[in-house]
Design a protein around this motif. Sequence first.
Motif, PDB file in Angstrom:
ATOM      1  N   LYS A 153       5.965  -2.948   7.681  1.00 41.84           N
ATOM      2  CA  LYS A 153       4.803  -2.661   8.529  1.00 41.84           C
ATOM      3  C   LYS A 153       3.512  -3.131   7.879  1.00 41.84           C
ATOM      4  CE  LYS A 153       6.455   1.432  10.958  1.00 41.84           C
ATOM      5  NZ  LYS A 153       6.017   2.728  11.492  1.00 41.84           N
ATOM      6  N   THR A 154       2.551  -3.432   8.717  1.00 40.63           N
ATOM      7  CA  THR A 154       1.198  -3.686   8.234  1.00 40.63           C
ATOM      8  C   THR A 154       0.548  -2.326   7.992  1.00 40.63           C
ATOM      9  OG1 THR A 154       0.196  -3.662  10.422  1.00 40.63           O
ATOM     10  CG2 THR A 154       1.023  -5.807   9.613  1.00 40.63           C
ATOM     11  N   PRO A 155      -0.523  -2.276   7.214  1.00 49.42           N
ATOM     12  CA  PRO A 155      -1.211  -0.993   7.013  1.00 49.42           C
ATOM     13  C   PRO A 155      -1.658  -0.367   8.342  1.00 49.42           C
ATOM     14  CG  PRO A 155      -1.915  -2.554   5.357  1.00 49.42           C
ATOM     15  CD  PRO A 155      -1.060  -3.327   6.343  1.00 49.42           C
ATOM     16  N   GLU A 156      -2.111  -1.186   9.279  1.00 51.70           N
ATOM     17  CA  GLU A 156      -2.549  -0.667  10.582  1.00 51.70           C
ATOM     18  C   GLU A 156      -1.372  -0.054  11.345  1.00 51.70           C
ATOM     19  OE1 GLU A 156      -4.396  -2.392  14.744  1.00 51.70           O
ATOM     20  OE2 GLU A 156      -4.831  -3.469  12.894  1.00 51.70           O
ATOM     21  N   GLN A 157      -0.223  -0.702  11.324  1.00 55.48           N
ATOM     22  CA  GLN A 157       0.962  -0.167  11.997  1.00 55.48           C
ATOM     23  C   GLN A 157       1.401   1.144  11.356  1.00 55.48           C
ATOM     24  OE1 GLN A 157       3.405  -3.647  11.428  1.00 55.48           O
ATOM     25  NE2 GLN A 157       3.379  -4.119  13.627  1.00 55.48           N
ATOM     26  N   TRP A 158       1.367   1.200  10.041  1.00 56.25           N
ATOM     27  CA  TRP A 158       1.765   2.415   9.332  1.00 56.25           C
ATOM     28  C   TRP A 158       0.813   3.563   9.647  1.00 56.25           C
ATOM     29  CZ3 TRP A 158       5.541   4.900   7.322  1.00 56.25           C
ATOM     30  CH2 TRP A 158       5.345   5.919   6.409  1.00 56.25           C
ATOM     31  N   GLU A 159      -0.484   3.260   9.693  1.00 58.16           N
ATOM     32  CA  GLU A 159      -1.475   4.291   9.986  1.00 58.16           C
ATOM     33  C   GLU A 159      -1.259   4.863  11.388  1.00 58.16           C
ATOM     34  OE1 GLU A 159      -6.211   4.313  10.507  1.00 58.16           O
ATOM     35  OE2 GLU A 159      -5.498   3.527   8.586  1.00 58.16           O
ATOM     36  N   SER A 160      -0.922   4.015  12.349  1.00 56.96           N
ATOM     37  CA  SER A 160      -0.745   4.488  13.725  1.00 56.96           C
ATOM     38  C   SER A 160       0.637   5.106  13.970  1.00 56.96           C
ATOM     39  CB  SER A 160      -0.979   3.349  14.719  1.00 56.96           C
ATOM     40  OG  SER A 160       0.045   2.386  14.617  1.00 56.96           O
TER      41      SER A 160
ATOM     42  N   PHE B 148      20.848   0.558   0.576  1.00 59.56           N
ATOM     43  CA  PHE B 148      19.453   0.999   0.446  1.00 59.56           C
ATOM     44  C   PHE B 148      18.707   0.876   1.770  1.00 59.56           C
ATOM     45  CE2 PHE B 148      20.566   0.114  -3.918  1.00 59.56           C
ATOM     46  CZ  PHE B 148      19.896   1.100  -4.626  1.00 59.56           C
ATOM     47  N   ARG B 149      17.698   1.698   1.875  1.00 60.94           N
ATOM     48  CA  ARG B 149      16.732   1.604   2.968  1.00 60.94           C
ATOM     49  C   ARG B 149      15.369   1.471   2.315  1.00 60.94           C
ATOM     50  NH1 ARG B 149      15.678   6.254   7.383  1.00 60.94           N
ATOM     51  NH2 ARG B 149      17.159   7.264   6.000  1.00 60.94           N
ATOM     52  N   VAL B 150      14.573   0.497   2.788  1.00 65.57           N
ATOM     53  CA  VAL B 150      13.232   0.323   2.241  1.00 65.57           C
ATOM     54  C   VAL B 150      12.199   0.359   3.359  1.00 65.57           C
ATOM     55  CG1 VAL B 150      13.988  -0.995   0.224  1.00 65.57           C
ATOM     56  CG2 VAL B 150      13.285  -2.215   2.272  1.00 65.57           C
ATOM     57  N   LEU B 151      11.088   0.939   3.034  1.00 63.22           N
ATOM     58  CA  LEU B 151       9.896   0.908   3.880  1.00 63.22           C
ATOM     59  C   LEU B 151       8.824   0.244   3.042  1.00 63.22           C
ATOM     60  CD1 LEU B 151       7.943   1.709   6.197  1.00 63.22           C
ATOM     61  CD2 LEU B 151       7.628   3.873   4.983  1.00 63.22           C
ATOM     62  N   VAL B 152       8.303  -0.867   3.539  1.00 62.11           N
ATOM     63  CA  VAL B 152       7.262  -1.604   2.833  1.00 62.11           C
ATOM     64  C   VAL B 152       6.071  -1.745   3.752  1.00 62.11           C
ATOM     65  CG1 VAL B 152       6.688  -3.704   1.561  1.00 62.11           C
ATOM     66  CG2 VAL B 152       9.073  -2.950   1.675  1.00 62.11           C
ATOM     67  N   VAL B 153       4.929  -1.245   3.309  1.00 62.29           N
ATOM     68  CA  VAL B 153       3.680  -1.391   4.054  1.00 62.29           C
ATOM     69  C   VAL B 153       2.793  -2.316   3.240  1.00 62.29           C
ATOM     70  CG1 VAL B 153       1.681  -0.204   5.023  1.00 62.29           C
ATOM     71  CG2 VAL B 153       3.921   0.944   4.999  1.00 62.29           C
ATOM     72  N   SER B 154       2.537  -3.508   3.789  1.00 57.10           N
ATOM     73  CA  SER B 154       1.786  -4.511   3.036  1.00 57.10           C
ATOM     74  C   SER B 154       0.875  -5.315   3.956  1.00 57.10           C
ATOM     75  CB  SER B 154       2.752  -5.456   2.320  1.00 57.10           C
ATOM     76  OG  SER B 154       2.055  -6.501   1.695  1.00 57.10           O
ATOM     77  N   SER B 155      -0.313  -5.607   3.473  1.00 57.95           N
ATOM     78  CA  SER B 155      -1.231  -6.458   4.233  1.00 57.95           C
ATOM     79  C   SER B 155      -0.699  -7.888   4.312  1.00 57.95           C
ATOM     80  CB  SER B 155      -2.629  -6.432   3.615  1.00 57.95           C
ATOM     81  OG  SER B 155      -2.565  -6.852   2.274  1.00 57.95           O
ATOM     82  N   GLN B 156       0.251  -8.249   3.457  1.00 54.66           N
ATOM     83  CA  GLN B 156       0.852  -9.584   3.519  1.00 54.66           C
ATOM     84  C   GLN B 156       1.682  -9.788   4.793  1.00 54.66           C
ATOM     85  OE1 GLN B 156       2.749 -11.065  -0.036  1.00 54.66           O
ATOM     86  NE2 GLN B 156       1.384  -9.874  -1.342  1.00 54.66           N
ATOM     87  N   PHE B 157       1.985  -8.707   5.507  1.00 55.97           N
ATOM     88  CA  PHE B 157       2.748  -8.806   6.752  1.00 55.97           C
ATOM     89  C   PHE B 157       1.869  -9.084   7.968  1.00 55.97           C
ATOM     90  CE2 PHE B 157       5.873  -5.651   4.695  1.00 55.97           C
ATOM     91  CZ  PHE B 157       6.575  -6.678   4.091  1.00 55.97           C
TER      92      PHE B 157
ATOM     93  N   GLN C 215       0.836  -1.189   0.000  1.00 55.81           N
ATOM     94  CA  GLN C 215       0.000   0.000   0.000  1.00 55.81           C
ATOM     95  C   GLN C 215       0.878   1.249   0.000  1.00 55.81           C
ATOM     96  OE1 GLN C 215      -0.525  -2.703   1.856  1.00 55.81           O
ATOM     97  NE2 GLN C 215      -2.630  -3.284   1.518  1.00 55.81           N
ATOM     98  N   HIS C 216       2.093   1.098   0.509  1.00 57.60           N
ATOM     99  CA  HIS C 216       3.059   2.204   0.561  1.00 57.60           C
ATOM    100  C   HIS C 216       4.450   1.601   0.422  1.00 57.60           C
ATOM    101  CE1 HIS C 216       4.354   6.263   1.759  1.00 57.60           C
ATOM    102  NE2 HIS C 216       5.350   5.655   2.371  1.00 57.60           N
ATOM    103  N   LEU C 217       5.282   2.206  -0.403  1.00 54.91           N
ATOM    104  CA  LEU C 217       6.637   1.713  -0.609  1.00 54.91           C
ATOM    105  C   LEU C 217       7.574   2.891  -0.775  1.00 54.91           C
ATOM    106  CD1 LEU C 217       8.711  -0.585  -1.256  1.00 54.91           C
ATOM    107  CD2 LEU C 217       8.021  -0.325  -3.653  1.00 54.91           C
ATOM    108  N   GLU C 218       8.683   2.842  -0.061  1.00 54.68           N
ATOM    109  CA  GLU C 218       9.738   3.836  -0.230  1.00 54.68           C
ATOM    110  C   GLU C 218      11.062   3.106  -0.346  1.00 54.68           C
ATOM    111  OE1 GLU C 218       9.782   7.210   2.365  1.00 54.68           O
ATOM    112  OE2 GLU C 218       7.621   7.073   2.671  1.00 54.68           O
ATOM    113  N   VAL C 219      11.841   3.487  -1.329  1.00 53.25           N
ATOM    114  CA  VAL C 219      13.165   2.932  -1.522  1.00 53.25           C
ATOM    115  C   VAL C 219      14.127   4.110  -1.582  1.00 53.25           C
ATOM    116  CG1 VAL C 219      14.672   1.588  -3.036  1.00 53.25           C
ATOM    117  CG2 VAL C 219      12.252   0.955  -2.799  1.00 53.25           C
ATOM    118  N   GLN C 220      15.069   4.122  -0.666  1.00 50.86           N
ATOM    119  CA  GLN C 220      16.029   5.224  -0.615  1.00 50.86           C
ATOM    120  C   GLN C 220      17.438   4.682  -0.816  1.00 50.86           C
ATOM    121  OE1 GLN C 220      15.398   7.223   3.092  1.00 50.86           O
ATOM    122  NE2 GLN C 220      13.328   7.821   2.570  1.00 50.86           N
TER     123      GLN C 220
END
Length: 150
Positions: free
Chosen positions: A114-121, A73-82, A52-57
Amino acid sequence: MLPSVLRRARPVSTSAALVRPLAHHAPMMDPDPSRPVEKAIKTKLTNSLKPQHLEVQNESHMHAVPAGSESHFRVLVVSSQFEGLPLIKRHRLVNEALKHELSSCVHALSIQAKTPEQWESNPTLAKSPPCMGGSKGDHTVEEKLKAGGE
């Protein structure tokens, strides 16, 4: 010196690192075509984890590598698969998606999964851990580079 497997990808959790807000980052931006590794990372994580959200730095510029490198690299992955998965299994999913890059050109990968719920909070990204293989703050890097070439 640590074996390359131990030096390669070090997952980081938010509890172990400093966090900062991401208000200035734009999610899911098209990668620069002159950055093939960054593009591959974004494509593979998008295809495998449907985030739902992805950042690659690309943090290579912060390390003792040639200008224009794509090695840290640093990645932030927000996925319901987690959802329902412990952190180690989330990181394994990311590592599996990027196994080619991790075995070839990527020296270090900092993962926040992160899960979408974790990212939202808590929409923050942990600070990457220091590189153990020659950061710009390592004043012995020239000696290490010479020793590696001998």
